[in-house]
Design a protein around this motif. Structure first.
Motif: not given
Length: 312
Positions: A256-257, A260, A262-266, A269
């Motif tokens: 999941y990490t 994804r 980069r634009s959908l990652r924080s 999270d």
């Protein structure tokens, strides 16, 4: 100004917890989990080494998993604890490279080893007559060496690339260890090609083994369902469900990490998910395998029972 801020090649790790009492309490919980992981995995390696009844391919693979978990959790937690307790946040350029190498190497090695363990269970349950040939000591050794070698080569490539990126922005990594994707926003060059390589690498070392494990256990569950022996069904289901629990805890947050965009990652999270595969899984693996496995429990009674009786 602190020393690590004067050296242009050093990095800053922003850490996992805030520098307050709540942060300290959470860190103490992490340190407790670290020592549980050290004790559990060391005990598992010792048990498998000294008990002849555990000298089978499945347990040799399990001993390697415990060794990988020991290295995995030792790569991140001691440095995170030291930085928090000392009030520092620095990590040297070389230290960052070493940490990134061992983290990526253990991630790849463990992904491949879990797939090998799934294949072992698949052969044992679906092709029991062929098991001594398909899972010979030589085959088991090849699986172990292959996992370590491929994981290390993959990690070396990622680490060397990460250490050669020109960093011209802030050197503050928003993570509690040197995770290469967390370092990419600090680069002053376009890293889209490398991000694509991360995607491919994650697919090869995590997604494909996960799909292989899923396929293996699909066949295994089908075979277990058609077993006539109730005792055989129960033993097979217990062994497989144990491995599936470990696999789910390990693969799910990883995939999941890293798959994804980069634009959908924080960063928040990513840090929370990283706790699962760097701290929680290494602690839970020996507990899950020992509590749900009669052979391991029997070995514990024999080995540690003998140790206790000789002491008294």
């Amino acid at each position: 100004m602190e020393k690590w801020n004067q050296t242009s090649s050093d990095f800053t790790l922003l850490g996992l917890f805030p520098q307050n009492q709540i942060g300290l309490l959470l860190l103490l919980i992490i340190i407790f989990m670290f020592f549980v992981a050290l004790l559990g995995n060391s005990s598992m390696i010792h048990l498998i080494r000294v008990d002849p009844r555990l000298h089978t391919p499945m347990y040799f693979l399990l001993s390697q998993l415990s060794l990988m978990d020991l290295i995995h959790i030792s790569t991140t937690v001691p440095k995170m604890a030291f930085n928090f307790l000392s009030g520092q946040k620095g990590i040297t350029f070389l230290g960052c490279g070493v940490q990134a190498f061992f983290f990526i190497a253990m991630a790849g090695c463990e992904g491949l080893l879990l797939a090998s363990m799934a294949y072992d269970r698949f052969v044992a349950i679906c092709h029991p007559l062929h098991y001594p040939i398909r899972m010979s000591k030589m085959m088991c050794l090849k699986m172990i060496i292959g996992s370590w070698t491929l994981g290390s080569i993959n990690s070396m490539a990622h680490t060397v690339y990460a250490l050669h990126i020109p960093y011209c922005h802030s050197r503050s990594i928003n993570h509690f260890f040197c995770d290469v994707p967390a370092m990419l926003p600090l680069a002053c060059m376009d890293t889209w090609v490398y991000e694509y390589i991360v995607f491919v690498s994650t697919s090869l070392f995590l997604l494909l083994p996960f799909l292989g494990i899923t396929a293996s256990y699909g066949r295994v569950l089908f075979a277990v369902f058609h077993m006539r022996s109730t005792e055989g069904k129960k033993k097979a289901f217990t062994t497989c469900s144990t491995h599936l629990t470990v696999v789910t805890f390990y693969y799910a947050p990883f995939v999941y990490t890293y798959l994804r965009p980069r634009s959908l990652r924080s960063p928040t999270d990513d840090k929370i998910l990283a706790v699962f595969y760097t701290i929680l899984t290494p602690m839970l693996n020996p507990i899950i395998y020992s509590l749900r496995n009669k052979e391991v429990l029997g070995a514990m009674t024999r080995v540690f029972g003998t140790f206790y009786s000789t002491k008294h």
